[in-house]
Design a protein around this motif. Structure first.
Motif, PDB file in Angstrom:
ATOM      1  N   LEU A 156      51.244   5.957 -41.377  1.00 36.05           N
ATOM      2  CA  LEU A 156      50.184   5.949 -42.376  1.00 36.05           C
ATOM      3  C   LEU A 156      50.676   6.600 -43.660  1.00 36.05           C
ATOM      4  N   ALA A 157      50.079   6.204 -44.768  1.00 34.03           N
ATOM      5  CA  ALA A 157      50.462   6.757 -46.060  1.00 34.03           C
ATOM      6  C   ALA A 157      49.235   6.878 -46.959  1.00 34.03           C
ATOM      7  N   VAL A 158      49.297   7.813 -47.887  1.00 35.12           N
ATOM      8  CA  VAL A 158      48.246   7.971 -48.891  1.00 35.12           C
ATOM      9  C   VAL A 158      48.338   6.809 -49.867  1.00 35.12           C
ATOM     10  N   VAL A 159      47.212   6.147 -50.103  1.00 31.99           N
ATOM     11  CA  VAL A 159      47.201   5.052 -51.081  1.00 31.99           C
ATOM     12  C   VAL A 159      46.338   5.387 -52.283  1.00 31.99           C
ATOM     13  N   ASP A 160      45.472   6.374 -52.155  1.00 29.78           N
ATOM     14  CA  ASP A 160      44.617   6.820 -53.258  1.00 29.78           C
ATOM     15  C   ASP A 160      44.966   8.274 -53.546  1.00 29.78           C
ATOM     16  N   ALA A 161      45.553   8.529 -54.701  1.00 26.44           N
ATOM     17  CA  ALA A 161      46.014   9.878 -55.043  1.00 26.44           C
ATOM     18  C   ALA A 161      44.865  10.887 -55.098  1.00 26.44           C
ATOM     19  N   SER A 197      42.600  11.206 -52.858  1.00 23.73           N
ATOM     20  CA  SER A 197      42.157  11.508 -51.503  1.00 23.73           C
ATOM     21  C   SER A 197      43.353  11.895 -50.634  1.00 23.73           C
ATOM     22  N   PHE A 198      43.096  12.767 -49.655  1.00 27.05           N
ATOM     23  CA  PHE A 198      44.165  13.129 -48.717  1.00 27.05           C
ATOM     24  C   PHE A 198      44.214  12.154 -47.541  1.00 27.05           C
ATOM     25  N   GLU A 199      43.208  11.255 -47.439  1.00 24.66           N
ATOM     26  CA  GLU A 199      43.169  10.310 -46.332  1.00 24.66           C
ATOM     27  C   GLU A 199      44.325   9.322 -46.444  1.00 24.66           C
ATOM     28  N   THR A 200      44.746   8.823 -45.284  1.00 26.78           N
ATOM     29  CA  THR A 200      45.880   7.901 -45.231  1.00 26.78           C
ATOM     30  C   THR A 200      45.432   6.572 -44.633  1.00 26.78           C
ATOM     31  N   GLN A 201      46.234   5.536 -44.893  1.00 33.48           N
ATOM     32  CA  GLN A 201      45.943   4.207 -44.359  1.00 33.48           C
ATOM     33  C   GLN A 201      47.195   3.655 -43.691  1.00 33.48           C
ATOM     34  N   ARG A 202      46.971   2.772 -42.714  1.00 35.19           N
ATOM     35  CA  ARG A 202      48.090   2.195 -41.964  1.00 35.19           C
ATOM     36  C   ARG A 202      49.018   1.410 -42.879  1.00 35.19           C
ATOM     37  N   VAL A 203      50.303   1.614 -42.628  1.00 33.21           N
ATOM     38  CA  VAL A 203      51.357   0.845 -43.287  1.00 33.21           C
ATOM     39  C   VAL A 203      52.375   0.487 -42.188  1.00 33.21           C
ATOM     40  N   PRO A 204      53.181  -0.560 -42.386  1.00 27.62           N
ATOM     41  CA  PRO A 204      54.131  -0.957 -41.336  1.00 27.62           C
ATOM     42  C   PRO A 204      55.192   0.097 -41.028  1.00 27.62           C
ATOM     43  N   GLY A 205      55.568   0.867 -42.044  1.00 31.25           N
ATOM     44  CA  GLY A 205      56.602   1.876 -41.850  1.00 31.25           C
ATOM     45  C   GLY A 205      56.666   2.806 -43.033  1.00 31.25           C
ATOM     46  N   LEU A 206      57.492   3.828 -42.912  1.00 25.44           N
ATOM     47  CA  LEU A 206      57.659   4.827 -43.966  1.00 25.44           C
ATOM     48  C   LEU A 206      59.135   5.132 -44.150  1.00 25.44           C
ATOM     49  N   THR A 207      59.493   5.502 -45.358  1.00 25.97           N
ATOM     50  CA  THR A 207      60.804   6.059 -45.641  1.00 25.97           C
ATOM     51  C   THR A 207      60.631   7.569 -45.719  1.00 25.97           C
ATOM     52  N   LEU A 208      61.345   8.308 -44.876  1.00 24.89           N
ATOM     53  CA  LEU A 208      61.273   9.763 -44.904  1.00 24.89           C
ATOM     54  C   LEU A 208      62.461  10.312 -45.676  1.00 24.89           C
ATOM     55  N   THR A 209      62.165  11.147 -46.663  1.00 22.83           N
ATOM     56  CA  THR A 209      63.211  11.851 -47.410  1.00 22.83           C
ATOM     57  C   THR A 209      63.183  13.317 -46.974  1.00 22.83           C
ATOM     58  N   GLY A 268      43.836   8.219 -39.918  1.00 23.94           N
ATOM     59  CA  GLY A 268      43.811   8.226 -41.375  1.00 23.94           C
ATOM     60  C   GLY A 268      42.700   9.060 -41.967  1.00 23.94           C
ATOM     61  N   TRP A 269      41.593   9.208 -41.236  1.00 23.19           N
ATOM     62  CA  TRP A 269      40.486  10.016 -41.750  1.00 23.19           C
ATOM     63  C   TRP A 269      40.905  11.462 -41.941  1.00 23.19           C
ATOM     64  N   ILE A 270      41.839  11.936 -41.100  1.00 19.87           N
ATOM     65  CA  ILE A 270      42.254  13.339 -41.172  1.00 19.87           C
ATOM     66  C   ILE A 270      43.647  13.490 -41.797  1.00 19.87           C
ATOM     67  N   GLY A 271      44.091  12.439 -42.483  1.00 22.29           N
ATOM     68  CA  GLY A 271      45.322  12.531 -43.263  1.00 22.29           C
ATOM     69  C   GLY A 271      46.618  12.536 -42.479  1.00 22.29           C
ATOM     70  N   ALA A 272      46.616  11.984 -41.268  1.00 25.16           N
ATOM     71  CA  ALA A 272      47.851  11.963 -40.473  1.00 25.16           C
ATOM     72  C   ALA A 272      48.863  10.992 -41.066  1.00 25.16           C
ATOM     73  N   ASP A 273      50.146  11.284 -40.858  1.00 26.67           N
ATOM     74  CA  ASP A 273      51.236  10.415 -41.304  1.00 26.67           C
ATOM     75  C   ASP A 273      51.802   9.592 -40.151  1.00 26.67           C
ATOM     76  N   LEU A 274      51.908  10.219 -38.970  1.00 27.82           N
ATOM     77  CA  LEU A 274      52.487   9.562 -37.803  1.00 27.82           C
ATOM     78  C   LEU A 274      51.555   9.733 -36.615  1.00 27.82           C
ATOM     79  N   VAL A 275      51.385   8.655 -35.838  1.00 24.88           N
ATOM     80  CA  VAL A 275      50.568   8.709 -34.622  1.00 24.88           C
ATOM     81  C   VAL A 275      51.460   8.353 -33.444  1.00 24.88           C
ATOM     82  N   MET A 276      51.596   9.288 -32.510  1.00 23.16           N
ATOM     83  CA  MET A 276      52.431   9.091 -31.336  1.00 23.16           C
ATOM     84  C   MET A 276      51.578   8.651 -30.149  1.00 23.16           C
ATOM     85  N   GLU A 277      52.221   7.950 -29.215  1.00 20.23           N
ATOM     86  CA  GLU A 277      51.548   7.533 -27.992  1.00 20.23           C
ATOM     87  C   GLU A 277      52.478   7.797 -26.813  1.00 20.23           C
TER      88      GLU A 277
END
Length: 198
Positions: free
Chosen positions: A25-30, A32-44, A102-111
């Motif tokens: 998940l990633a922030v799409v609205d600066a 808000s701290f909430e995040t939305q699903r995206v296919p992947g992320l680049t971590l720096t 995403g409601w609580i601003g998570a970046d990664l969801v593990m299972e």
């Protein structure tokens, strides 16, 4: 440390576990701290580019009462990691069918990682795209996240109930140790370090 005290300390060996990265998940609205699903992320080495928690440093807040409020400190909160299983437990206890990551601003969801919130500091998560992140601490739930949940559920009481219900279920915060890509649906190797209670 005396030999007697060393003998009283129980050391648990490190372990290697596997899990699945269910969501990125990633922030799409600066605004808000909430995040939305995206296919992947680049971590720096600073975290997720564009995320409010990205950076090597941050300002001390109420979570660090041992530092003056606003003092610049090292950031150990570049990433918020939660689990499918613990989110379901929170939702059930709150009387909801779901609490979205995403409601609580998570970046990664593990299972498939039991009791993710109890992963000790120093645990490393190795992703297929080369990235590695290090668990820093348990993430304490706050009213800010509860307010966001209340906004989605229409139940104002969720703002106050979330911090109590989600205690020790809110996941962990982590920092990036090695850059790389992370993709939803990929496998993750989890290396839990030796543990002991001092």
């Amino acid at each position: 440390m005396s030999r007697d005290l060393l003998g009283a300390i129980s050391v648990h060996p490190g372990r290697r576990l596997t899990a699945r990265l269910a969501e990125t998940l990633a922030v799409v609205d600066a605004a808000s701290f909430e995040t939305q699903r995206v296919p992947g992320l680049t971590l720096t080495l600073e975290g997720v580019p564009g995320d409010p928690h990205a950076g090597f440093t941050r300002r001390a807040g109420p979570r660090e009462p041992w530092h003056p409020r606003g003092a610049e400190i090292r950031s150990g909160r570049q990433l918020s990691i939660v689990s499918v299983e613990e989110l379901a437990e929170i939702a059930s206890a709150m009387g909801h069918s779901v609490v979205e990551a995403g409601w609580i601003g998570a970046d990664l969801v593990m299972e498939g990682l039991p009791s993710l919130s109890f992963l000790p500091a120093g645990t490393r998560l190795f992703f297929e795209g080369g990235a590695c992140v290090v668990v820093e601490a348990q993430n304490a739930p706050c009213r800010h996240a509860g307010r966001a949940i209340a906004g989605h559920t229409g139940r104002p009481g969720d703002e106050l109930s979330f911090p109590k219900i989600a205690k020790r279920l809110r996941g962990v915060v982590a920092s990036v140790e090695r850059v790389g890509e992370v993709a939803a649906g990929s496998d993750v190797v989890v290396r839990v370090p030796e543990q002991w209670i001092y």
